[in-house]
Design a protein around this motif. Structure first.
Motif, mmCIF file in Angstrom:
data_model
loop_
_atom_site.group_PDB
_atom_site.id
_atom_site.type_symbol
_atom_site.label_atom_id
_atom_site.label_comp_id
_atom_site.label_asym_id
_atom_site.label_seq_id
_atom_site.Cartn_x
_atom_site.Cartn_y
_atom_site.Cartn_z
ATOM 1 N N SER A 181 0.850 -1.199 0.000
ATOM 2 C CA SER A 181 0.000 0.000 0.000
ATOM 3 C C SER A 181 0.883 1.246 0.000
ATOM 4 O O SER A 181 0.563 2.240 -0.659
ATOM 5 C CB SER A 181 -0.951 -0.015 1.194
ATOM 6 O OG SER A 181 -0.228 0.116 2.394
ATOM 7 N N ILE A 184 2.477 1.630 -3.622
ATOM 8 C CA ILE A 184 1.594 2.248 -4.625
ATOM 9 C C ILE A 184 1.534 3.766 -4.401
ATOM 10 O O ILE A 184 1.587 4.555 -5.342
ATOM 11 C CB ILE A 184 0.192 1.605 -4.560
ATOM 12 C CG1 ILE A 184 0.295 0.156 -5.038
ATOM 13 C CG2 ILE A 184 -0.817 2.382 -5.398
ATOM 14 C CD1 ILE A 184 -0.906 -0.690 -4.730
ATOM 15 N N ALA A 187 4.629 5.257 -5.676
ATOM 16 C CA ALA A 187 4.615 5.289 -7.140
ATOM 17 C C ALA A 187 3.839 6.506 -7.624
ATOM 18 O O ALA A 187 4.274 7.230 -8.526
ATOM 19 C CB ALA A 187 3.997 4.002 -7.675
ATOM 20 N N LEU A 204 5.475 1.092 -9.231
ATOM 21 C CA LEU A 204 4.158 0.493 -9.490
ATOM 22 C C LEU A 204 4.328 -0.957 -9.957
ATOM 23 O O LEU A 204 3.622 -1.869 -9.491
ATOM 24 C CB LEU A 204 3.424 1.309 -10.559
ATOM 25 C CG LEU A 204 1.907 1.185 -10.577
ATOM 26 C CD1 LEU A 204 1.308 1.643 -9.249
ATOM 27 C CD2 LEU A 204 1.315 2.011 -11.722
ATOM 28 N N SER A 207 5.362 -3.080 -7.067
ATOM 29 C CA SER A 207 4.259 -3.370 -6.138
ATOM 30 C C SER A 207 3.394 -4.513 -6.662
ATOM 31 O O SER A 207 2.822 -5.277 -5.882
ATOM 32 C CB SER A 207 3.389 -2.128 -5.919
ATOM 33 O OG SER A 207 4.178 -1.097 -5.401
ATOM 34 N N ALA A 208 3.281 -4.600 -7.961
ATOM 35 C CA ALA A 208 2.479 -5.684 -8.530
ATOM 36 C C ALA A 208 3.312 -6.943 -8.738
ATOM 37 O O ALA A 208 2.812 -8.062 -8.544
ATOM 38 C CB ALA A 208 1.881 -5.228 -9.855
ATOM 39 N N ALA A 251 -2.267 5.993 -0.671
ATOM 40 C CA ALA A 251 -2.486 6.296 -2.090
ATOM 41 C C ALA A 251 -3.410 7.501 -2.230
ATOM 42 O O ALA A 251 -3.193 8.390 -3.072
ATOM 43 C CB ALA A 251 -3.073 5.085 -2.801
#
Lengths: 618, 506
Positions: A181, A184, A187, A204, A207-208, A251
């Motif tokens: 969290s 993101i 990012a 990003l 994070s994925a 975020a």
């Protein structure tokens, strides 16, 4: 805006600190007095062992270290104020780090109120007792990740980006989904707010992608866990708004900051900035305090709190407190009946006062059946242990260990059971595990001493009582203990007061006054009845005499007090006045004779449900 | 290089030297002048007077004699030796050196001299521990289910595979990946892993998870013939058929002693045909309960256990117990089978419960077909909960049987299996504490004599002392399982590849 803040520089410097102090003092007090974190320990019973093996198990998956740390710290939550202080300290630290990140992101000198929003959600989460401390620790770790990204060194991008990624991976391994969290949010911050698109995209993608890679390596772990573990979203007990609030705040903060930089929003932003700082501070403080309190109040589940409080006091064998907590219950559950009856028995009041309490669960609230045992196996095990039903205590303590894991309390209970049964090697195995739990060494040493020294074992009053009570001759059970089992206990030890009381209570609660009379008509007073017959038993005998044609009332004489006989005559009179009509008499009888066997027998006795069959073995 | 670099480099070197010195700080010296204790040392696990395979992982142990230092000198009959020094009581032998040592000892012996440094600083020497090292290798892998003491509930269980030559353990499948299913009875075809199976209860669906030539699918074995799903399976040597039992079991509890017990209320043996996806009856006499099937190596007979049906043992109303559970005893039976036609012959008794004065259970035929290794217990069909459960060896050539006293203890033994060469057996035993079962190995010579058993070695020799789970149903295999946990999980949840077996009515 910056100019405006500069003119209030002292306020800008100390305002947020004062606000935080006020907020977190209240946060601490709410935790201490209203939430009571000891109940979180009672609810979750985290397992913790010292040593590398246990730690390495937790290092093997993302977020595991926070679970490990949380289990260790939570094991110390035996005092509400200390646990509240611990939670407050961690949340405050995270909040400080978060404020510095937002300040850095906005370029403002001073941020207030907004950064306290996650703390308000965390308070709501902790109000639900199923929230592990790891959630808060993971969140604080995510705040640390955000904070460290303020330093943009080294300046060379091709060194900075790999270094940034490495740090992100470390944080992900420490905190699991909580770090994602933050990843993101970073990012968005790097890409949108700071205009470093490549860094934003890299973060990003990381994070994925990193959780997915972790999933590929950790063969035993489902994909969902790689992304969500450490986030409140994986815990259904946390209120949804709090779960999403905590998970999405970072975020949302980054996006909001970016939005304020858009030309189209400049006008309203500037207008807002024209407000005086103290005004904004005061309004923000009022709002965040109100929000925190409302979020907490909305998350309160009084009934869960009562059940946990009652179970905690029962575990401590603080029987008056069990009754005091149960008396405040809003709603009822069979486990409350079980604990209340046990507390009444421990105080020698079961057969005098049990009908002053809700007994709507019938015999299930006295001796729990299979389904209730499965829901509360540890509590059931302790009940059976106190009776001397050592086999059933062993059975349910093992079921509890399967569900809850090897908690210190269960290790101690199982070790004691095996020690009393004479299974020394098994008892020592539990003692060895107990020694690895926080603060468990003295108990483990004591258990081992009792295993090795028979005189020591037999000399302890608690052990002696169970040793005298536990069956010598084997019998089998396929369901819950029955009256026959209680009889066997009494054959073994006629002085087994618990078995004696529960046997009489079982007849009362089943409304079987005939059985009670027939078993006691021999004239021999059971254990603990010397001097006087318990009140409910007297009531049942009088009722039995009244409804049994041809019953010779003189036979009651040795059992009945004058007061109870007089009261029963008034009860009969009240009934007659209503034309012996049960429905018409109910209101008057309830008013005048509440808490008696008569009211229970006539109006409250639950219909017998279908018998619970035993489980198939697979 | 600048002077500051020099200083830094020097500091690094110094730190490294200190680190190396700390890591290699002198362990206790070889105690040449030790006083003899005049007895053998107490070592944990008990690796004394055992026969071990030449390819087993290091037998690390702890010396339960107190003291502040230990030295163990391992001497192979072939001349090689290894000395291990320890500042604690734990002796760990490096894997490479252990392998060399065993290679030198294969077919001979391995002796261990143990020296303990007492608190006073003096050394004690114990009598030599002597072990035999067989020239017969053991299969490389052991698969077992790890789970807590099983009552009715379970939350965390898993099937794992251990490399017997190292300490590496890999997950096969756990309940988390299988939708919280209970899993049991993993069975290999002739000790290989091309064809193997395990059973699931609950989770994605009660079923058999069947792997054939690397492809796994879910098979629902419940048909009109059998409401209950398959359990206790045995592969036909052809690899095309699987015998299994279907049972209605009930867990009940004792007030004293071992708490758990299992009652067989009804059971039959059926056969699943992989090619036709059908289930047919094998031993399903309505007047008997049949359980625990195993095929002869030639596939021409099925061994199983059988007892009169439960109604025989129901007590009259008013009795203390509802049924005479402790009189239920199973005979060891054999039924001829024609693999070509699929026809069954007439069942015959191999060893009756009356002759054995025990319930004869869990028959496992040796790969050469000469012996049956079974469990005998006072009663019941589920011996691992019974203290009386012992291993027994039936010689099919002579018809004689005996309790395998070399391997048995005063606690439960059971869930045994043979290695593919028939020279090793593994079984679960509760001898350590009566509660947790651990895998033990014995060497069995061609005449059926077994060696003293030894427990599966662990890297941490004190591991078993605090491990609160059972090693259940240990099965050896020559090769490792190649299907990954995730692939098994996918197959378990894949409804498209799942099949439901069809019944074949007699």
């Amino acid at each position: 805006m910056k100019e405006k803040i500069r003119t209030n520089s002292k306020f800008a410097l100390f305002g947020p600190l004062v606000q935080e102090a006020v907020f977190f003092i209240l946060f601490f007090l709410i935790l201490w007095f209203r939430v009571r974190p000891t109940l979180s320990l009672e609810s979750q019973q985290p397992v913790f062992f010292s040593g590398w093996a246990f730690l390495s198990e937790h290092l093997a998956f993302p977020g595991g270290l926070m679970d490990w740390l949380s289990a260790w710290l939570m094991r110390g939550w035996t005092s509400d104020w200390l646990a509240s202080l611990e939670i407050t300290a961690v949340v405050w630290t995270g909040t400080l780090l978060l404020r510095r990140w937002i300040e850095h992101l906005t370029g403002f000198w001073s941020v207030h109120s907004v950064h306290l929003i996650p703390a308000a959600f965390l308070l709501a989460a902790h109000t639900r007792y199923a929230t592990p401390f790891s959630l808060t620790l993971g969140w604080a770790c995510a705040c640390l990740l955000l904070f460290t990204f303020r330093y943009e060194s080294p300046r060379v991008p091709w060194i900075r980006i790999p270094a940034m990624l490495a740090w992100f991976i470390v944080c992900y391994w420490l905190a699991g989904g909580a770090a994602l969290s933050a990843g993101i949010a970073l990012a968005l911050a790097q890409g949108l707010v700071r205009g470093k698109h490549w860094e934003g995209l890299t973060l990003l993608a990381a994070s994925a992608g990193i959780p997915f890679i972790a999933y590929l390596f950790a063969e035993w772990s489902p994909l969902k866990q790689a992304f969500l573990h450490g986030l409140p979203l994986e815990n259904p007990a946390i209120p949804l708004h709090a779960a999403y609030g905590i998970a999405l705040f970072f975020a949302a903060a980054a996006l909001t900051v970016w939005l304020t930089t858009l030309p189209v929003l400049q006008k309203p932003v500037n207008r807002f900035n024209e407000w005086s700082m103290p005004l904004k501070w005061a309004a923000g403080t009022a709002l965040i305090l109100a929000a925190a309190f409302l979020l907490h109040a909305g998350a309160v589940n009084r009934f869960t709190r009562t059940v946990l409080s009652v179970n905690l006091e029962a575990r401590r064998e603080a029987w008056p407190s069990v009754l005091e907590r149960a008396s405040r219950a809003q709603g009822w559950d069979p486990i409350l009946s079980v604990q209340v009856n046990r507390a009444l028995q421990a105080g020698g009041r079961l057969l005098d006062e049990m009908f002053a309490w809700p007994q709507r669960d019938g015999d299930n609230g006295l001796i729990p059946a299979n389904k209730l045992c499965k829901a509360w196996p540890e509590e059931t095990a302790r009940l059976f242990f106190s009776m001397g039903l050592i086999g059933e205590a062993q059975h349910w303590a093992h079921e509890a260990m399967t569900l809850r894991g090897p908690t210190p309390e269960l290790l101690r209970l199982l070790g004691t059971i095996y020690m009393l049964k004479g299974d020394s090697a098994a008892a020592l195995s539990f003692a060895a595990n107990l020694a690895k739990t926080p603060g468990g060494r003295p108990s483990a040493a004591d258990l081992a001493l009792c295993v090795r020294d028979r005189a020591e074992r037999d000399g302890r009053p608690g052990h002696r009582r169970v040793l005298d009570a536990m069956p010598e001759k084997d019998f089998i059970s396929v369901g819950r203990p029955s009256e026959a089992d209680l009889l066997r206990l009494l054959e073994r030890d006629p002085e087994n007061r618990i078995a004696s009381d529960y046997r009489a209570a079982l007849a009362l609660i089943e409304g079987d006054h005939r059985r009670l009379w027939e078993t006691l008509d021999s004239g021999r007073r059971p254990a603990g009845w010397e001097g006087r017959t318990p009140r409910h038993v007297q009531e049942a005998f009088l009722f039995h005499a009244a409804v049994t044609p041809g019953f010779d009332a003189r036979r009651l004489q040795p059992w009945i007090d004058g007061d109870t006989a007089l009261r029963f005559r008034r009860f009969e009179e009240t009934f007659r006045r209503a034309g012996n009509n049960r429905s018409l008499a109910e209101s008057a009888v309830r008013d005048a004779f509440s808490g008696t066997y008569w009211v229970y027998r006539m109006f409250d006795r639950p219909a017998a449900g279908p018998a619970e069959g035993p489980d198939d073995f697979q | 290089m600048t002077s500051s670099d020099n200083i830094r480099s020097g500091a690094v070197r110094a730190s490294l030297l200190i680190l190396i010195a700390a890591a290699c700080s002198p362990a206790p010296d070889r105690p040449f002048e030790a006083v003899s204790a005049g007895r053998a040392p107490k070592i944990v696990p008990d690796y004394a007077s055992v026969t071990i395979p030449p390819n087993i992982a290091p037998l690390n142990f702890s010396v339960d004699e107190g003291g502040k230092g230990t030295v163990a000198v391992f001497r192979a009959s072939g001349g090689d030796s290894v000395t291990v020094r320890s500042r604690s009581t734990v002796i760990r032998v490096p894997e490479k050196r252990w392998k060399r040592l065993l290679a030198s000892a294969a077919g001979g012996s391995l002796e261990i001299d143990v020296f303990v440094r007492l608190e006073s600083g003096a050394w004690t020497r114990f009598e030599t521990v002597r072990n035999a090292v067989s020239s017969d290798s053991i299969d490389g892998f052991l698969t077992y289910r790890k789970l807590g003491p099983l009552y009715n509930l379970y939350t965390r269980m898993g099937i794992h595979q251990r490399n017997l030559e190292t300490f590496e353990e890999k997950l096969v499948l756990n309940s988390r990946l299988a939708g919280d299913a209970c899993m049991n009875c993993h069975t290999f075809h002739r000790g290989g892993t091309d064809r193997w199976l395990l059973h699931l209860r609950g989770g994605p669906g009660t079923s058999m998870l069947l792997t054939v030539d690397g492809r796994t699918r879910r098979v629902d074995t419940r048909t009109a013939l059998n409401k209950a799903p398959a359990a206790y399976s045995a592969w036909h040597p052809s690899g095309e058929k699987i015998a299994f039992s279907v049972s209605q079991l009930l867990l009940f509890f004792h007030a004293t002693g071992e708490n758990r017990d299992v009652l067989d209320r009804s059971s039959d043996i059926l056969v699943y045909d992989i090619r036709t996806n059908t289930v047919s009856a094998a031993a399903a006499d309505t007047n008997r309960m049949e359980i625990w099937p195993d095929w002869s190596p030639d596939g021409r007979a099925l061994y199983y256990c059988s007892a009169p049906r439960l109604e025989t043992y129901v007590n009259p109303p008013g009795s203390d117990e509802p049924f005479a559970y402790d009189r239920i005893r199973y005979d060891l039976m054999r039924i001829p089978y024609d693999p070509e036609s699929g026809a069954w012959g007439k069942p015959e008794t191999v060893l009756s419960a009356a002759d054995a004065d025990a319930s004869v259970l869990e028959p496992r035929v040796s790969p050469d077909g000469r012996f049956i290794l079974a469990t005998v217990s006072a009663y019941s069909q589920f011996p691992i909960y019974l203290r009386s459960a012992d291993l027994a060896l039936v010689d099919l050539r002579t018809g004689q049987w005996r309790r395998l006293s070399e391997a048995n203890s005063d606690r439960a033994e059971g869930f045994h299996s043979w290695s593919s060469n028939g020279r090793w057996i593994v079984f679960a035993s509760k001898r350590a504490d009566g509660l947790f079962s651990r895998p033990y190995f014995c060497h069995v010579d061609p005449a059926g004599a077994a060696s003293r058993p030894f427990v599966l070695p662990q890297e941490d020799p004190l591991f078993y002392g605090t491990f609160l789970e059972n090693y259940n149903a240990p099965e050896m295999s020559v090769d490792p399982i190649t299907v990954s946990p995730r692939a098994l999980s996918r197959a378990a949840f894949d409804d498209r590849s799942a099949v439901k077996a069809e019944p074949v009515r007699p």
